[in-house]
Scaffold this motif. Structure first.
Motif, PDB file in Angstrom:
ATOM      1  N   GLY A 155       1.130  -1.194   0.091  1.00  0.00           N
ATOM      2  CA  GLY A 155      -0.049  -0.026  -0.061  1.00  0.00           C
ATOM      3  C   GLY A 155       0.867   1.256   0.048  1.00  0.00           C
ATOM      4  O   GLY A 155       2.058   1.323   0.729  1.00  0.00           O
ATOM      5  N   ASN A 156       0.563   2.258  -1.020  1.00  0.00           N
ATOM      6  CA  ASN A 156       1.369   3.480  -0.983  1.00  0.00           C
ATOM      7  C   ASN A 156       0.332   4.544  -0.796  1.00  0.00           C
ATOM      8  O   ASN A 156       0.323   5.159   0.432  1.00  0.00           O
ATOM      9  CB  ASN A 156       1.758   3.636  -2.213  1.00  0.00           C
ATOM     10  N   GLN A 157      -0.684   4.701  -1.269  1.00  0.00           N
ATOM     11  CA  GLN A 157      -1.748   5.714  -1.011  1.00  0.00           C
ATOM     12  C   GLN A 157      -2.607   5.660  -0.096  1.00  0.00           C
ATOM     13  O   GLN A 157      -2.711   4.225   0.155  1.00  0.00           O
ATOM     14  CB  GLN A 157      -2.627   6.209  -2.400  1.00  0.00           C
ATOM     15  N   GLN A 162      -6.294  -1.804   1.801  1.00  0.00           N
ATOM     16  CA  GLN A 162      -7.651  -2.544   1.653  1.00  0.00           C
ATOM     17  C   GLN A 162      -7.722  -3.671   0.500  1.00  0.00           C
ATOM     18  O   GLN A 162      -8.546  -4.273   0.367  1.00  0.00           O
ATOM     19  CB  GLN A 162      -8.585  -1.520   1.951  1.00  0.00           C
ATOM     20  N   GLN A 163      -6.795  -3.033  -0.454  1.00  0.00           N
ATOM     21  CA  GLN A 163      -6.985  -4.069  -1.617  1.00  0.00           C
ATOM     22  C   GLN A 163      -6.079  -5.402  -1.686  1.00  0.00           C
ATOM     23  O   GLN A 163      -6.224  -6.050  -2.758  1.00  0.00           O
ATOM     24  CB  GLN A 163      -6.465  -3.053  -2.923  1.00  0.00           C
ATOM     25  N   ASP A 164      -5.168  -5.340  -0.831  1.00  0.00           N
ATOM     26  CA  ASP A 164      -4.184  -6.380  -0.699  1.00  0.00           C
ATOM     27  C   ASP A 164      -4.924  -7.601   0.245  1.00  0.00           C
ATOM     28  O   ASP A 164      -4.716  -7.731   1.381  1.00  0.00           O
ATOM     29  CB  ASP A 164      -2.789  -5.918  -0.015  1.00  0.00           C
ATOM     30  N   GLU A 165      -5.564  -8.534  -0.758  1.00  0.00           N
ATOM     31  CA  GLU A 165      -6.343  -9.739   0.074  1.00  0.00           C
ATOM     32  C   GLU A 165      -5.381 -10.557   0.599  1.00  0.00           C
ATOM     33  O   GLU A 165      -5.661 -11.128   1.678  1.00  0.00           O
ATOM     34  CB  GLU A 165      -6.963 -10.300  -1.204  1.00  0.00           C
ATOM     35  N   GLN A 166      -4.100 -10.806   0.069  1.00  0.00           N
ATOM     36  CA  GLN A 166      -3.331 -11.801   0.856  1.00  0.00           C
ATOM     37  C   GLN A 166      -2.645 -11.228   2.020  1.00  0.00           C
ATOM     38  O   GLN A 166      -2.996 -12.055   3.135  1.00  0.00           O
ATOM     39  CB  GLN A 166      -2.135 -11.936  -0.186  1.00  0.00           C
ATOM     40  N   ALA A 167      -2.301  -9.920   2.121  1.00  0.00           N
ATOM     41  CA  ALA A 167      -2.128  -9.364   3.541  1.00  0.00           C
ATOM     42  C   ALA A 167      -3.240  -9.362   4.564  1.00  0.00           C
ATOM     43  O   ALA A 167      -3.135  -9.656   5.484  1.00  0.00           O
ATOM     44  CB  ALA A 167      -1.625  -7.917   3.350  1.00  0.00           C
TER      45      ALA A 167
END
Length: 184
Positions: A155-157, A162-167
């Motif tokens: 994640g940067n912005q 929330q878009q990193d499903e694996q994390a």
């Protein structure tokens, strides 16, 4: 078991904090935001005959809180392929505490703890964050802390984590493990 989260980020509600909140949701934890404390850099006086001089800052207040926890969660953004500067600054001061007569059992108390690391970076964190995880492993090995696990997120912005499903999946696994440890 008492859980303490040591936040090393400087952005309120940043990606690292968001991922960490996923891990600690509904668990009783205490939070330390290192950015809210004045912790001065270590002045290396290990070989000075008179030892380390007392430092006028907030470090002792923070380390006293850390010593009361059974489980430590280090939450840091990945900055330049490592932990944040304020996280490293805090850990560097452990060298002073190891020699401080006011903390005679510091290493022994720390060796009774378990730790997790939560870190978020914007540039291939699953690869470029691994040296930082290895660094934490060496730190924990030296001090005797049991390294229980970690999650690296992308994640940067603001909000991108929330878009990193694996994390998020790994965060949920750590949450389940923590829930079992806290309820023992």
């Amino acid at each position: 078991m008492k859980v303490g989260v040591i936040y090393g980020g400087t952005r309120t509600n940043g990606n690292t904090e968001t991922l960490t909140e996923q891990v600690i949701q509904d668990l009783p934890v205490e939070k330390i935001y290192l950015k809210d404390y004045d912790i001065k850099p270590i002045e290396d006086q290990r070989h000075d005959p008179s030892g380390f001089k007392e430092v006028e800052d907030d470090y002792n207040d923070v380390i006293d809180r850390v010593l009361s926890y059974d489980i430590l969660i280090f939450a840091t953004p990945i900055y330049w392929f490592s932990m944040s500067g304020i996280t490293k600054l805090f850990i560097d001061r452990w060298s002073q505490t190891l020699k401080d007569p006011n903390y005679p059992g510091f290493k022994n108390v720390m060796s009774s703890k378990k730790a997790y690391v939560i870190a978020v970076g914007g540039d291939s964190p699953l690869i470029k964050g691994l040296p930082m995880i290895e660094q934490f492993q060496h730190i924990f090995n030296f001090i005797g802390i049991s390294f229980e696990g970690y999650v690296l997120g992308k994640g940067n912005q603001p909000g991108e984590i929330q878009q990193d499903e694996q994390a998020l999946a790994v965060a949920n696994q750590i949450h389940s493990t923590l829930k079992q440890q806290v309820n023992k």
